[in-house]
Design an enzyme around this catalytic site. Structure first.
Site, PDB file in Angstrom:
ATOM      1  N   ASP A 214     143.876  40.799  39.668  1.00 16.08           N
ATOM      2  CA  ASP A 214     143.380  41.213  38.679  1.00 16.08           C
ATOM      3  C   ASP A 214     144.414  40.662  37.382  1.00 16.08           C
ATOM      4  O   ASP A 214     145.571  41.229  37.435  1.00 16.08           O
ATOM      5  CB  ASP A 214     143.175  42.730  38.288  1.00 16.08           C
TER       6      ASP A 214
ATOM      7  N   ASP B 246     130.121  45.962  39.720  1.00 16.54           N
ATOM      8  CA  ASP B 246     131.221  46.770  39.667  1.00 16.54           C
ATOM      9  C   ASP B 246     130.505  48.414  39.392  1.00 16.54           C
ATOM     10  O   ASP B 246     130.128  48.846  38.164  1.00 16.54           O
ATOM     11  CB  ASP B 246     132.037  46.866  38.133  1.00 16.54           C
TER      12      ASP B 246
HETATM   13  O1  1PR Z   1     132.430  41.129  33.285  1.00 16.63           O
HETATM   14  O2  1PR Z   1     132.012  38.782  33.924  1.00 16.63           O
HETATM   15  O3  1PR Z   1     133.867  39.535  32.191  1.00 16.63           O
HETATM   16  O4  1PR Z   1     134.023  40.087  34.778  1.00 16.63           O
HETATM   17  C1  1PR Z   1     135.011  40.750  34.502  1.00 16.63           C
HETATM   18  C2  1PR Z   1     135.463  40.834  36.060  1.00 16.63           C
HETATM   19  O5  1PR Z   1     136.907  41.609  35.980  1.00 16.63           O
HETATM   20  C3  1PR Z   1     134.602  41.588  36.947  1.00 16.63           C
HETATM   21  O6  1PR Z   1     134.736  41.055  37.956  1.00 16.63           O
HETATM   22  C4  1PR Z   1     135.116  43.000  37.306  1.00 16.63           C
HETATM   23  O7  1PR Z   1     135.048  43.536  38.573  1.00 16.63           O
HETATM   24  C5  1PR Z   1     136.620  42.747  36.901  1.00 16.63           C
HETATM   25  N1  1PR Z   1     137.360  44.002  36.155  1.00 16.63           N
HETATM   26  C6  1PR Z   1     137.212  44.110  34.868  1.00 16.63           C
HETATM   27  N2  1PR Z   1     137.909  45.364  34.607  1.00 16.63           N
HETATM   28  C7  1PR Z   1     138.382  45.674  35.650  1.00 16.63           C
HETATM   29  C8  1PR Z   1     139.702  46.625  35.954  1.00 16.63           C
HETATM   30  O8  1PR Z   1     140.136  46.913  37.077  1.00 16.63           O
HETATM   31  N3  1PR Z   1     140.069  47.459  34.764  1.00 16.63           N
HETATM   32  N4  1PR Z   1     138.873  44.651  37.891  1.00 16.63           N
HETATM   33  C9  1PR Z   1     138.207  44.483  36.763  1.00 16.63           C
HETATM   34  C10 1PR Z   1     138.005  44.937  38.891  1.00 16.63           C
HETATM   35  C11 1PR Z   1     138.147  45.130  41.210  1.00 16.63           C
HETATM   36  C12 1PR Z   1     138.813  44.362  41.980  1.00 16.63           C
HETATM   37  C13 1PR Z   1     139.789  45.081  42.860  1.00 16.63           C
HETATM   38  C14 1PR Z   1     139.407  45.666  44.077  1.00 16.63           C
HETATM   39  C15 1PR Z   1     140.474  45.815  45.207  1.00 16.63           C
HETATM   40  N5  1PR Z   1     138.813  45.211  39.987  1.00 16.63           N
HETATM   41  O9  1PR Z   1     138.999  43.190  41.493  1.00 16.63           O
HETATM   42  O10 1PR Z   1     140.723  43.957  42.849  1.00 16.63           O
HETATM   43  O11 1PR Z   1     138.953  47.029  43.705  1.00 16.63           O
HETATM   44  O12 1PR Z   1     141.444  46.794  44.776  1.00 16.63           O
HETATM   45  P1  1PR Z   1     142.268  47.641  45.751  1.00 16.63           P
HETATM   46  O13 1PR Z   1     142.305  46.686  47.007  1.00 16.63           O
HETATM   47  O14 1PR Z   1     143.523  47.782  45.179  1.00 16.63           O
HETATM   48  O15 1PR Z   1     141.384  48.731  46.033  1.00 16.63           O
HETATM   49  P2  1PR Z   1     132.956  39.857  33.494  1.00 16.63           P
END
Ligand code: 1PR
Length: 583
Positions: A280, A438
């Site tokens: 991320d 998500d």
């Molecule tokens: O909506 O097209 O602009 O895409 C945004 C992208 O960014 C989406 O794929 C969304 O999942 C991701 N995203 C947005 N905000 C966050 C955040 O964390 N604040 N991350 C985010 C999502 C989820 C996974 C993470 C897993 C594994 N993070 O990427 O890596 O949950 O984590 P873990 O193994 O530590 O539990 P758009």
């Protein structure tokens, strides 16, 4: 065993007799199949070098060929792009990589006189390597948006995998080859996994068996490589198959070089479950692009300054995960929803630098949507995605915009063809488009309390609730939408998604394991591959998700960034549990 060469233009036809290429083509013109005209496509034809250190590359302009360019340069060779049919005829070594759609490729090749030049080059037994579509074009025709006529050099029709036999389509991942004859470039590869990503395939037959150098099984046996003399073609992607793929390319490009063999401990037998490292990425308060990681999507430290958690540099970490054995690396630009990705040059640079040294698939997501900048200039989502592909991405992932597209589709029942998802998958193929979901768990006391698909929970909710539905969110989990993960997954599959990245806000960063209820629900609902994400805390969580659900891959972030569980230990554990992985 030395394979036969073909200096003359003699080919075996469908009935087994020898015919000239010209008469085979004539037959195809006259036969009863009605071939659709390929759609018009705007082209960027690029070309090759005259000296021995240059490789001629036919980039017909419809797909991402940055990865093969990076691999060729990594091996120390220059690239000369094909600009005219003569460049093909003059090539010392020619590579035709292929990603995208068959019809678009043939349209370009036919209109530029390249198809004829390719036939002549191949008939003259000149060094040729076709990759993916570069293999398929050698056959008589493809059913992809067709039938559309190919070069007709190998008997057979390229057809679609059938998801009815239990296999997910596209065929994405690391699979094993059965070597059928000496193929020179595939020596020692028999027991190793190589990376495939495609929905269409050719099958071996009596008529084409003299060409087939290896097959692969995915529901059926299909042709994974062909060889005749100096002419080679592979259905998989050597440029994305790690060190195994680089050694294949080296054997083709530098036939006299010696290659150190990696001792083989285990034999590849079938499609492996993938282990994916996710980064991320966002800008911190100092303006640096960093790898961060949230707890339930909150990426700020619980300190007085409340700064963005910084877990490292994106290019370095991605390079390390490649060396550690990650089967894919994903970058999610997590604030892309509010920034304009093409204004985010550092993200494009991260992709560019990473793809120069990382030879497994790279996915990038965040902010893929239509956009009008401050000067009123409109950018389509296709332009945004194309820029990512040009910078080295193999797949793009769409989050928020796919939710809006699915809502609209479910409301009207009409595929407009205008959503980012539809546009990008039409041009680059659905295997290049991942939808990132998500969802957040919403507990229910009964299954039919809401109009969305609910599951009976393995573990009761905080107030003893037995059921939950999974509400989709947009903008990094900030806004809940009136659509469930189940409804979204089915809708985006119909709209052209090739894969689903299934996060879970409740489990993200918790280290307590994947949400098995959710992953089972979605992986049973769709026939495209599903990547389980969020919550991995131990190697056992990976075996649990593969044993209890139909996930094709499992992704983790925090445990890899904090070096709590190395990728290698995850894979060793999976192997001990009898789950096939790439080693
Ligand atoms: O909506 O097209 O602009 O895409 C945004 C992208 O960014 C989406 O794929 C969304 O999942 C991701 N995203 C947005 N905000 C966050 C955040 O964390 N604040 N991350 C985010 C999502 C989820 C996974 C993470 C897993 C594994 N993070 O990427 O890596 O949950 O984590 P873990 O193994 O530590 O539990 P758009």
């Amino acid at each position: 065993m030395e394979a036969a060469t073909f200096g003359s233009s003699q080919f075996t036809n469908i009935s087994g007799s020898m015919v000239s290429r010209r008469s085979l083509l004539l037959k195809l013109h006259r036969n009863s199949i009605t071939f659709k005209s390929p759609p018009k496509f705007s082209v960027r034809a690029s070309a090759v070098g005259g000296d021995d250190s240059a490789v001629t590359l036919l980039d017909y302009g419809a797909g991402n060929v940055q990865s093969i360019r990076n691999a060729i340069r990594y091996l120390g060779l220059d690239i000369k792009d094909v600009e005219t049919p003569e460049d093909i005829l003059n090539a010392k070594r020619l590579i035709v990589p292929g990603v995208g759609a068959f019809a678009a490729m043939m349209d370009v090749l036919n209109n530029n006189g390249m198809a004829e030049a390719l036939c002549t080059y191949i008939e003259n037994d000149r060094p040729f390597l076709g990759i993916c579509l570069g293999l398929q074009l050698l056959f008589e025709s493809s059913e992809e948006n067709g039938p559309v006529r190919g070069l007709g050099l190998i008997p057979g029709v390229v057809g679609r995998f059938d998801s009815l036999n239990g296999c997910r389509v596209p065929h994405i991942g690391w699979n094993a080859l059965q070597i059928k004859k000496d193929s020179v470039i595939l020596d020692d590869i028999a027991n190793r996994h190589v990376y495939f990503v495609h929905s269409y395939r050719a099958v071996p037959s009596e008529e084409n068996k003299e060409w087939v150098s290896s097959t692969c099984n995915y529901g059926i046996d299909f042709i994974s490589s062909v060889r005749r003399g100096n002419v080679h073609a592979v259905q998989f992607h050597p440029e994305k198959s790690g060190d195994v793929g680089l050694s294949i390319l080296r054997k083709f490009l530098l036939p006299n070089s010696s290659i150190a063999k990696k001792p083989l401990e285990r034999k590849a037998t079938k499609l492996a479950k993938r282990v994916i490292a996710c980064l991320d990425v966002r800008t911190n308060d100092n303006g640096d692009l960093v790898v961060t990681k949230g707890d339930q999507y909150d990426v700020r430290e619980q300190t007085k300054d409340n700064e963005v958690r910084n877990l490292g540099k994106p290019v370095e970490l991605a390079g390390q995960y490649y060396l550690d054995g990650a089967d894919e690396v994903s970058f999610l630009n997590i604030t892309g929803f509010r920034d304009f990705p093409l204004g985010d040059l550092p993200m494009l640079q991260i992709l560019k630098y990473t793809s120069e040294n990382v030879f497994v698939p790279l996915t990038v997501g965040g902010g893929i949507r239509d956009f009008t900048d401050g000067n009123g200039r409109y950018y389509s989502s296709l332009e945004v995605a194309s820029e990512y592909f040009r910078s080295g991405a193999d797949k793009i992932s769409i989050g928020s915009d796919a939710v809006y597209a699915a809502e609209e589709y479910l409301k009207t029942g009409v595929k407009t063809g205008k959503s980012s998802l539809e546009q990008i998958s039409r041009v680059y193929g659905n295997q290049a488009v991942v939808v990132s979901i998500d969802p957040r768990r919403q507990y229910l006391t009964s299954e039919d309390e809401v109009g969305f698909k609910a599951v009976k929970l393995e573990n009761l909710g905080p107030n003893g609730e037995e059921y939950a539905w999974y509400q989709c969110t947009v903008n990094g989990g900030r806004e809940g939408r009136p659509i469930g993960a189940y409804e979204l997954a089915k809708a985006v599959e119909e709209l052209g998604a090739g894969e689903i990245l299934l996060n879970c806000i409740d489990c993200d960063g918790q280290g307590k394991g994947f949400d098995i209820d959710l992953i089972k629900l979605i992986s049973d609902a769709v026939s495209i591959p599903v990547i389980a994400s969020s919550g991995a805390g131990t190697a056992q969580h990976f075996s649990e998700v593969f044993e209890k659900t139909n996930a094709s891959a499992a992704l983790a972030a925090g445990i890899f960034h904090r070096k709590e569980v190395p990728i290698e230990s995850v894979k060793e554990h999976l192997l001990k549990q009898g789950i096939e992985v790439r080693m």
